[in-house]
Design an enzyme around this catalytic site. Structure first.
Site, short mmCIF file in Angstrom:
data_model
loop_
_atom_site.label_atom_id
_atom_site.label_comp_id
_atom_site.label_asym_id
_atom_site.label_seq_id
_atom_site.Cartn_x
_atom_site.Cartn_y
_atom_site.Cartn_z
N ALA A 66 0.86 -1.18 0.00
CA ALA A 66 0.00 0.00 0.00
C ALA A 66 0.90 1.23 0.00
O ALA A 66 2.07 1.16 0.39
CB ALA A 66 -0.91 -0.02 1.23
N GLY A 109 0.73 -5.01 0.97
CA GLY A 109 -0.46 -5.08 0.12
C GLY A 109 -0.20 -5.76 -1.21
O GLY A 109 -1.11 -6.33 -1.81
N GLU A 112 -0.54 -9.31 -0.47
CA GLU A 112 -1.97 -9.57 -0.22
C GLU A 112 -2.76 -9.60 -1.53
O GLU A 112 -3.65 -10.44 -1.72
CB GLU A 112 -2.51 -8.51 0.74
CG GLU A 112 -1.90 -8.65 2.13
CD GLU A 112 -2.21 -7.48 3.04
OE1 GLU A 112 -1.86 -6.33 2.66
OE2 GLU A 112 -2.79 -7.68 4.11
N GLU A 132 4.64 -5.09 7.26
CA GLU A 132 3.87 -4.03 7.94
C GLU A 132 4.35 -3.78 9.36
O GLU A 132 4.31 -2.66 9.85
CB GLU A 132 2.37 -4.38 7.95
CG GLU A 132 1.68 -4.22 6.60
CD GLU A 132 1.75 -5.44 5.72
OE1 GLU A 132 2.56 -6.36 6.01
OE2 GLU A 132 1.01 -5.49 4.72
N1 CAA Z 1 4.60 3.18 -0.69
C1 CAA Z 1 5.01 4.33 -1.25
N2 CAA Z 1 6.16 4.45 -1.91
C2 CAA Z 1 6.96 3.37 -2.01
C3 CAA Z 1 6.59 2.15 -1.44
C4 CAA Z 1 5.35 2.06 -0.76
N3 CAA Z 1 4.89 0.90 -0.23
N4 CAA Z 1 7.57 1.25 -1.69
C5 CAA Z 1 8.51 1.90 -2.39
N5 CAA Z 1 8.13 3.18 -2.60
C6 CAA Z 1 8.88 4.23 -3.31
C7 CAA Z 1 10.05 4.72 -2.49
O1 CAA Z 1 9.62 5.65 -1.53
C8 CAA Z 1 10.91 5.31 -3.55
O2 CAA Z 1 10.38 6.58 -3.91
P1 CAA Z 1 11.36 7.86 -4.02
O3 CAA Z 1 12.23 7.53 -5.21
O4 CAA Z 1 10.42 8.98 -4.26
O5 CAA Z 1 12.13 7.94 -2.75
C9 CAA Z 1 10.69 4.38 -4.75
O6 CAA Z 1 9.45 3.71 -4.47
C10 CAA Z 1 11.77 3.33 -4.89
O7 CAA Z 1 11.90 2.65 -3.65
P2 CAA Z 1 13.32 2.44 -2.89
O8 CAA Z 1 14.25 3.55 -3.24
O9 CAA Z 1 13.03 2.20 -1.45
O10 CAA Z 1 13.79 1.09 -3.63
P3 CAA Z 1 14.77 -0.02 -3.03
O11 CAA Z 1 15.05 -0.91 -4.17
O12 CAA Z 1 15.90 0.61 -2.29
O13 CAA Z 1 13.90 -0.82 -1.93
C11 CAA Z 1 11.92 -1.95 -1.10
C12 CAA Z 1 12.79 -1.57 -2.34
C13 CAA Z 1 12.70 -2.88 -0.19
C14 CAA Z 1 10.69 -2.64 -1.65
C15 CAA Z 1 11.55 -0.66 -0.34
O14 CAA Z 1 11.05 0.29 -1.26
C16 CAA Z 1 10.51 -0.87 0.71
O15 CAA Z 1 10.81 -1.38 1.78
N6 CAA Z 1 9.23 -0.45 0.45
C17 CAA Z 1 8.18 -0.52 1.41
C18 CAA Z 1 7.69 -1.95 1.60
C19 CAA Z 1 6.59 -1.99 2.65
O16 CAA Z 1 6.80 -1.70 3.80
N7 CAA Z 1 5.37 -2.39 2.22
C20 CAA Z 1 4.25 -2.49 3.11
C21 CAA Z 1 3.41 -1.25 3.00
S1 CAA Z 1 2.09 -1.23 4.20
C22 CAA Z 1 0.85 -2.16 3.54
O17 CAA Z 1 0.96 -2.67 2.45
C23 CAA Z 1 -0.39 -2.30 4.37
C24 CAA Z 1 -1.34 -3.35 3.95
O18 CAA Z 1 -1.47 -4.38 4.56
C25 CAA Z 1 -2.18 -3.14 2.75
#
Ligand code: CAA
Length: 260
Positions: A66, A109, A112, A132
């Site tokens: 998400a 998400g 999911e 999460e």
């Molecule tokens: N939401 C918003 N933006 C996101 C995102 C997310 N879930 N995941 C990645 N992005 C964005 C980053 O912020 C970044 O944007 P900017 O260039 O503007 O900074 C861009 O995508 C590229 O990401 P990274 O630079 O972080 O890429 P990476 O290769 O270094 O890392 C990753 C990849 C490990 C997937 C890392 O991006 C990450 O940890 N993302 C979040 C994963 C996460 O926590 N997901 C769970 C979300 S909560 C949820 O989903 C609730 C639910 O149950 C529905």
């Protein structure tokens, strides 16, 4: 404009390929993206020519979850009153099969959404996880429920409480995916489309009944599930496709199903 197209739509015969399209945000699943996805599902549901869906993020990433930037300033009253993430359930009320194709990250998400698919193909690069907990929350779209039903409590607890990521090999071993497309140079999306086209060639009534019956196994006690299965099985004898399928077998020819 195409930049506003958060979900790309590509019709390939009986298959509609829906590709999540926020590459710069690793296909983070924002509310506007889900409005478009649900809208495309509504269209596909109404179109009798569409027999099967492929849902993918393309060859690089499925979805990193998400949209954290959208969520970070929301408060309880807001998310509760708007039933935040409630609209994601549209995917699971869709009655035609959805073949998921995961390459790269399917996190939070994204994992999911992948688990909402009926058949799930993964590339060797696929990485699944429910991170999460690292954000101070828990999964909110099936990551504690669907995941537990699929992989069992010990693995689900490990993933949900530690945020540990799972690679394609482990995902295949634990039954989180239907199969991994290991062959070098083979595209997981193309494999998914081929599989979807194959399903699209069968009778749509039987396909829908098969999906309904398998889904019921998660919801019903065994005796009720078996009753539903038998009733659906018997009802298919009222279809032209049953007559055609069995006649074609007896006559050693290919069946021509008419979805009725
Ligand atoms: N939401 C918003 N933006 C996101 C995102 C997310 N879930 N995941 C990645 N992005 C964005 C980053 O912020 C970044 O944007 P900017 O260039 O503007 O900074 C861009 O995508 C590229 O990401 P990274 O630079 O972080 O890429 P990476 O290769 O270094 O890392 C990753 C990849 C490990 C997937 C890392 O991006 C990450 O940890 N993302 C979040 C994963 C996460 O926590 N997901 C769970 C979300 S909560 C949820 O989903 C609730 C639910 O149950 C529905």
């Amino acid at each position: 404009s195409p930049a506003d197209q958060l979900v790309l739509v590509d019709r390939q015969g009986p298959v509609t390929v829906l590709t999540l399209n926020r590459p710069k945000a690793l296909n983070a699943l924002s509310s506007p993206l889900f409005v478009q996805l649900n809208n495309e599902l509504d269209k596909a549901a109404q179109d009798d020519q569409v027999k099967c869906i492929v849902l993918t993020g393309g060859e690089k990433v499925f979805a990193a979850g998400a949209d954290i930037k959208e969520m970070k300033d929301k408060n309880f009253a807001e998310v509760y009153r708007s039933n935040f993430l409630g609209s994601w359930a549209r995917v699971t009320s869709f009655r035609k099969p959805i073949v998921g194709a995961v390459s790269g990250y399917a996190l939070g998400g994204g994992c999911e959404l992948a688990m909402m698919c009926d058949i799930l193909l993964a590339s060797p690069t696929a990485i699944f996880g429910q991170p999460e907990i690292t954000l101070g929350i828990i999964p909110g779209a099936g990551g504690t429920q669907r995941l537990t039903k699929i992989v069992g409590k010990p693995i689900a607890m490990d993933m949900v409480l530690t945020g540990r990521k799972i690679d394609a090999k482990e995902a295949e071993r634990m039954g989180l995916v239907s199969r991994v497309v290991w062959e070098e140079g083979k595209s997981v999306v193309q494999e998914a489309v081929a599989l979807a086209k194959k399903i699209g060639g069968f009778g749509a009534v039987a396909v829908q009944a098969g999906k309904e019956a398998v889904d019921a196994a998660n919801e019903l006690p065994l005796s009720e599930g078996l009753r539903l299965e038998r009733r659906l099985f018997q009802q298919l004898f009222a279809t032209a496709d049953q007559k055609e399928g069995m006649a074609a077998f007896a006559e050693k020819r290919k069946p021509a199903f008419k979805d009725e």
